[in-house]
Structures are given as structure tokens and as C-alpha cells.
Design a protein around this motif. Structure first.
Motif, PDB file in Angstrom:
ATOM      1  N   GLU A  26       0.827  -1.207   0.000  1.00  0.00           N
ATOM      2  CA  GLU A  26       0.000   0.000   0.000  1.00  0.00           C
ATOM      3  C   GLU A  26       0.860   1.255   0.000  1.00  0.00           C
ATOM      4  OE1 GLU A  26      -2.342  -3.364   1.719  1.00  0.00           O
ATOM      5  OE2 GLU A  26      -0.300  -2.592   1.955  1.00  0.00           O
ATOM      6  N   ASN A  29       2.586   1.618  -3.547  1.00  0.00           N
ATOM      7  CA  ASN A  29       1.576   1.980  -4.533  1.00  0.00           C
ATOM      8  C   ASN A  29       1.057   3.400  -4.314  1.00  0.00           C
ATOM      9  OD1 ASN A  29       1.957  -0.549  -5.581  1.00  0.00           O
ATOM     10  ND2 ASN A  29       0.030  -1.411  -4.820  1.00  0.00           N
ATOM     11  N   SER A  30       1.035   3.852  -3.047  1.00  0.00           N
ATOM     12  CA  SER A  30       0.589   5.221  -2.774  1.00  0.00           C
ATOM     13  C   SER A  30       1.621   6.240  -3.270  1.00  0.00           C
ATOM     14  CB  SER A  30       0.328   5.419  -1.278  1.00  0.00           C
ATOM     15  OG  SER A  30       1.544   5.480  -0.532  1.00  0.00           O
ATOM     16  N   ARG A  32       3.441   5.824  -5.899  1.00  0.00           N
ATOM     17  CA  ARG A  32       3.206   5.862  -7.338  1.00  0.00           C
ATOM     18  C   ARG A  32       1.990   6.738  -7.661  1.00  0.00           C
ATOM     19  NH1 ARG A  32       6.721   4.310 -10.720  1.00  0.00           N
ATOM     20  NH2 ARG A  32       6.762   2.080 -10.312  1.00  0.00           N
ATOM     21  N   GLU A  33       0.922   6.545  -6.906  1.00  0.00           N
ATOM     22  CA  GLU A  33      -0.314   7.284  -7.165  1.00  0.00           C
ATOM     23  C   GLU A  33      -0.145   8.780  -6.915  1.00  0.00           C
ATOM     24  OE1 GLU A  33      -3.069   5.374  -4.603  1.00  0.00           O
ATOM     25  OE2 GLU A  33      -3.060   3.477  -5.724  1.00  0.00           O
ATOM     26  N   LYS A  34       0.653   9.137  -5.894  1.00  0.00           N
ATOM     27  CA  LYS A  34       0.838  10.548  -5.548  1.00  0.00           C
ATOM     28  C   LYS A  34       1.919  11.222  -6.380  1.00  0.00           C
ATOM     29  CE  LYS A  34      -0.557   9.786  -0.738  1.00  0.00           C
ATOM     30  NZ  LYS A  34      -0.096   9.715   0.679  1.00  0.00           N
ATOM     31  N   GLY A  35       2.656  10.436  -7.170  1.00  0.00           N
ATOM     32  CA  GLY A  35       3.658  11.028  -8.048  1.00  0.00           C
ATOM     33  C   GLY A  35       5.014  11.270  -7.417  1.00  0.00           C
ATOM     34  N   TYR A  36       5.275  10.646  -6.258  1.00  0.00           N
ATOM     35  CA  TYR A  36       6.593  10.783  -5.650  1.00  0.00           C
ATOM     36  C   TYR A  36       7.553   9.780  -6.300  1.00  0.00           C
ATOM     37  CZ  TYR A  36       4.527  13.588  -1.932  1.00  0.00           C
ATOM     38  OH  TYR A  36       3.870  14.572  -1.234  1.00  0.00           O
ATOM     39  N   ASN A  62       3.529  -2.275  -7.472  1.00  0.00           N
ATOM     40  CA  ASN A  62       3.385  -1.637  -8.773  1.00  0.00           C
ATOM     41  C   ASN A  62       4.731  -1.028  -9.165  1.00  0.00           C
ATOM     42  OD1 ASN A  62       2.575  -0.294 -11.078  1.00  0.00           O
ATOM     43  ND2 ASN A  62       1.466   1.320  -9.983  1.00  0.00           N
TER      44      ASN A  62
END
Length: 273
Positions: A26, A29-30, A32-36, A62
Motif C-alpha cells: 500500500e 503503490n501510494s 506511485r499514485e501521488k507522483g513521488y 506496482n
């Protein structure tokens, strides 16, 4: 707002053996989702980035091949910057050999420019004897890392690269140059891959003598996770300290703590009058 990015150790930080650490999938993947941006750093030279990313994807992360940076990659790039199209005698496995070929190096059995030592599960004394003679005859000794041992799961270990390097150093009287963590060579390369400045770089690791020492020496923000080899009681053994200590990366799913890590908002560990 300044961009921030993460350098992340793997074994003991996001997985143990063949199981992800709870909350790690988690967390990654977070990011990746937030763009860091993030990059996994490993002192294991045996496997290629493709091998490593395949394992991580099977565990649910991911990630892509480009998210992996190994000490074998760092070693090959460093040597290519010192001597183009050089030659090497290698005690190691496929990950190291692949990276040397990628930078134009030739693997030879006679009078190499460098003797390079990486991880290996089938190292033979015959290879060690050949390496000793090459070093005594002028070849330079390079280590992918100096880790004395490697965890293999179930609380067991095997001899690491550093153990074999120590044997060669003792036999030849020559000192190896190591490129892997905590070397600033690998740390600086990793930061540049993410295109970050020093104060934008955050290192998450479980080992004081590699992850935290290397990143702290570079001026990166350091986060020690207690989900791997280091226990909180071990910290008294060191003359340096991480910026943050967490139980596991699951803690960083807490937005308040994550924000404190991003902006290095914490009480100073040492206060000088």
C-alpha cells in the motif's frame, strides 16, 4: 513546493523472504499514485533489475525494471567512467556479468584491469586463487559491496561479498574499493537517477551501517525501519542516528507522519548548547 523522492532498501523494508511486510504494498503503490519518485536500492549483485522487479510484482508491488538500482549497476557504471571498454575477472553471478557487458566491459581470465567480487552461491577456491594472483600482478580489486553476510530466510545467513573480499585483501595486502551502500558513489548515482537534490532525497532502510550511514553521510533525510535487521536497542552502538525511526513503512501511510518525513519536521536527536 520542492519535489521529494525516496530511495528504498528492499529486504527487511518492503518484504521478508517471500512475503511482503504488512502495509508495504500500500505504501509503495501510494507513492506511485501521488507522483513521488522512488528507486529501490539493493546491495545484492546476483540478480538483474528485471529479475528483481518480477519478484516485486509477484508480491503485489506496482513497479517496473526502471525502479531498481543494484550495486552491480553502480559498479559497472563507475568502472566505465574510470576506464572505457575495460576488462574484468569476475567472481559473481548473472546480475553483475550482465551490467558489465551493458557498459562495454569484457570478461577475461588473464591480466584483467579489475578483479570484481560480487555475491555468489557457488564460489570456488580455484577462482579465489586466480583472483589472488591477478591482484598480486597489478589488477585492481573492486567489491560490489562489503556486506559480511546475507539473510536467506528462516533466520539463516550465508557468507556475503564482504567476507570474500576480506579474504582477498588479507591474502594480497591490497585494499578493495567498494561501490555499493554505504559508498557515496552508489548514493550519488541513485539521487541523480531521480533528478533530485540532496535536500529532496529521503532514504528508507533497515540497516544502520549501509542505508543510514550512507544516506546520512550524503545529507539525505534518513528513516530507519525496525522491520528488518536493526532493533531499537542496537542504536546505542552507533555514533550517528537516523532522522526518523518507524516500526515499518506501514507507519508512513499516516499522513501526518508522512508530512513530517517529507519536510524533516522532528525534534533534534542531539541538542548542542
Amino acid at each position: 513546493m520542492a519535489q521529494k523522492g525516496f530511495l528504498i532498501d528492499m529486504d527487511g523494508v518492503i518484504y521478508r523472504g517471500s512475503e511482503p511486510i504488512p502495509g508495504a504494498v500500500e505504501f509503495i503503490n501510494s507513492l506511485r499514485e501521488k507522483g513521488y519518485p522512488f528507486l529501490f536500492l539493493t546491495n545484492n549483485s546476483q540478480r538483474t533489475p528485471r529479475d528483481v522487479s518480477y519478484k516485486l510484482r509477484k508480491l503485489g508491488f506496482n513497479v517496473t525494471d526502471e525502479d531498481i538500482f543494484t550495486c552491480a549497476m553502480a559498479t559497472a557504471r563507475y568502472l566505465a567512467s574510470r576506464k572505457e571498454h575495460g576488462t574484468a575477472y569476475v567472481i559473481g553471478e548473472g546480475g553483475l556479468l550482465t551490467e558489465l557487458h551493458n557498459v562495454g566491459y569484457s570478461i577475461v581470465d588473464d591480466h584483467p584491469d579489475y578483479v570484481i567480487i560480487g555475491e555468489g552461491r557457488t564460489i570456488m577456491l580455484e577462482s579465489v586463487d586466480k583472483a589472488i594472483n591477478m591482484i598480486m600482478n597489478g589488477s585492481k580489486l573492486i567489491a560490489t559491496n562489503l556486506d559480511p553476510n546475507c539473510p536467506v530466510g528462516n533466520g539463516k545467513y550465508r557468507a556475503g561479498c564482504g567476507a570474500f573480499v576480506a579474504m582477498l585483501e588479507f591474502a594480497t595486502g591490497k585494499q578493495a574499493f567498494s561501490v555499493g551502500k554505504p559508498s557515496p558513489v552508489m548514493m550519488r548515482m541513485a539521487r541523480k537517477i531521480l533528478q533530485l537534490s540532496t535536500d529532496e532525497t529521503i532514504m528508507i532502510g533497515d540497516t544502520m551501517t549501509t542505508d543510514i550511514l550512507g544516506a546520512g553521510s550524503m545529507g539525505f533525510t534518513t528513516v530507519l525501519t525496525l522491520s528488518g535487521v536493526t532493533k531499537e536497542s542496537d542504536l546505542d552502538q552507533f555514533g550517528y542516528a537516523p532522522d526518523f525511526i518507524i516500526k515499518s513503512v506501514k507507519d508512513l501511510l499516516d499522513e501526518e507522519l508522512f508530512s513530517k518525513v517529507l519536510y524533516k519536521q522532528h525534534e533534534p536527536i542531539l541538542t548542542v548548547a
